[in-house]
Design a protein around this motif. Sequence first.
Motif, PDB file in Angstrom:
ATOM      1  N   UNK A  91       0.865  -1.191   0.000  1.00  0.00           N
ATOM      2  CA  UNK A  91       0.000   0.000   0.000  1.00  0.00           C
ATOM      3  C   UNK A  91       0.891   1.226   0.000  1.00  0.00           C
ATOM      4  N   UNK A  92       0.890   1.928  -1.102  1.00  0.00           N
ATOM      5  CA  UNK A  92       1.744   3.087  -1.300  1.00  0.00           C
ATOM      6  C   UNK A  92       1.097   3.989  -2.334  1.00  0.00           C
ATOM      7  N   UNK A  93       1.884   4.899  -2.897  1.00  0.00           N
ATOM      8  CA  UNK A  93       1.445   5.788  -3.963  1.00  0.00           C
ATOM      9  C   UNK A  93       2.673   6.340  -4.640  1.00  0.00           C
ATOM     10  N   UNK A  94       2.475   7.286  -5.535  1.00  0.00           N
ATOM     11  CA  UNK A  94       3.565   7.790  -6.371  1.00  0.00           C
ATOM     12  C   UNK A  94       4.057   9.132  -5.834  1.00  0.00           C
ATOM     13  N   UNK A  95       5.261   9.139  -5.304  1.00  0.00           N
ATOM     14  CA  UNK A  95       5.798  10.330  -4.646  1.00  0.00           C
ATOM     15  C   UNK A  95       6.116  11.438  -5.641  1.00  0.00           C
ATOM     16  N   UNK A 136       4.089  12.416  -7.768  1.00  0.00           N
ATOM     17  CA  UNK A 136       2.835  13.162  -7.877  1.00  0.00           C
ATOM     18  C   UNK A 136       2.562  13.983  -6.623  1.00  0.00           C
ATOM     19  N   UNK A 137       2.833  13.416  -5.467  1.00  0.00           N
ATOM     20  CA  UNK A 137       2.666  14.097  -4.178  1.00  0.00           C
ATOM     21  C   UNK A 137       3.878  13.746  -3.325  1.00  0.00           C
ATOM     22  N   UNK A 138       4.641  14.744  -2.922  1.00  0.00           N
ATOM     23  CA  UNK A 138       5.869  14.494  -2.174  1.00  0.00           C
ATOM     24  C   UNK A 138       5.544  14.256  -0.707  1.00  0.00           C
ATOM     25  N   UNK A 139       5.097  13.035  -0.417  1.00  0.00           N
ATOM     26  CA  UNK A 139       4.790  12.615   0.948  1.00  0.00           C
ATOM     27  C   UNK A 139       5.672  11.423   1.283  1.00  0.00           C
ATOM     28  N   UNK A 152       9.659   7.204  -8.157  1.00  0.00           N
ATOM     29  CA  UNK A 152       9.632   6.436  -9.404  1.00  0.00           C
ATOM     30  C   UNK A 152      10.810   5.471  -9.502  1.00  0.00           C
ATOM     31  N   UNK A 153      11.978   5.881  -9.024  1.00  0.00           N
ATOM     32  CA  UNK A 153      13.162   5.017  -9.133  1.00  0.00           C
ATOM     33  C   UNK A 153      12.946   3.699  -8.401  1.00  0.00           C
TER      34      UNK A 153
END
Length: 377
Positions: A225-229, A231-234, A240-241
């Motif tokens: 459970x994560x997301x794309x940093x 897009x939002x720097x959290x 992406x790397x």
Amino acid sequence: MITRRRFLGSAGLVAMSAATGVPGLAAAPPRWPPYRQAMAIDGLGGVDYLMVPEDDPAAPAMLQHIRECGLTAVMMTAAPQGRFWFDDAAYHATRQRIDDWKARIDRHPDAMLLVRNRADLQQAHDSHRVGVILTFQGTESLGEDLDRIAQFHQQGVRVIQLTHNRRNLVGDGCMEPGNAGLSNYGHQVVERLNAQRIVVDLAHGSPRTIREGILASKAPVLIGHTGCRSLVDAPRLAWDAELKLLADRGGVAGMIFWPYIRAQGQQMAADVIRHIEHAIDVCGEDHVGIGTDLGISPIEVTPEFTRDNLEQIRGMIEDGIFAADRDPHLTLFPPDLNVPNRFEVLAAMLSARGHSDARIEKILGRNFARVMGEVWG
């Protein structure tokens, strides 16, 4: 994730729509015809029914939501997360909790089953039951005893997340400014998890912990459970790397439903989709999934819930989990996905945006199932 809530049926959902002004909730939610044949797996969630006493007034509705959700399986946290001190009492309490949950699952064989291997996952799918996949959010429950990995495997634990937000003996969590990565002990834990055929989960890891965990594992890993940093720097999200490295090594990242996926304002289904689509661009469609970090049952937005939720969000802002300038008047769930069959609603939205049925089925759960089947056998 939230461990105790009040829940609602469709009538309450309509009332919530009227109260909040969220468009679309009063109408019938969109449908995706292939959903009941798809394998849908939540990369971190909760079978709410297991979290309350059996005589709780909300329990029958929770059990019904299990039957309605259409999920094949849910990864569910069986140990407290983010604790510095996991003493012998907590260790024994965790083992007892697992036994209690297994007993309750066995009492409702028409609705649930415990998933231990690929065959169990397929059985859950074929029989339209919800498979419960036991996981830990952090390795605190191991202490310094690697043999506990085999003990928990024998009990049914099949996924273990290395860290939560804090630093532990294995490595740095996402909220640690030092970004120290895996310890020597952490490398030993990953090696033992591989040997025991338990899936390694790197959610909540610092960027270096995620990267080193991917490289240390001989088997594909998850960021459940994560997301794309980008897009939002959290800190809770992945750059992406790391997402690309995960994909290159055969792993899967599940997109979360929490407010991290939006810099300001209430996150909605559109924000979940934005992160899914970015992850597809970075990783490819074979390496993206969904990890809601929510329970199956929808949440009733009562005055009591609103008050408690505001206090919780303010506390998370104070702890640095959300940005200091974040509006505390938001919920951890996207209001337009506050239904038991939220995976189906999201699938219909993805379909409307032109994603193929084959791609959607991968994202809903086939990608997670591939990694689990490869690791578990």
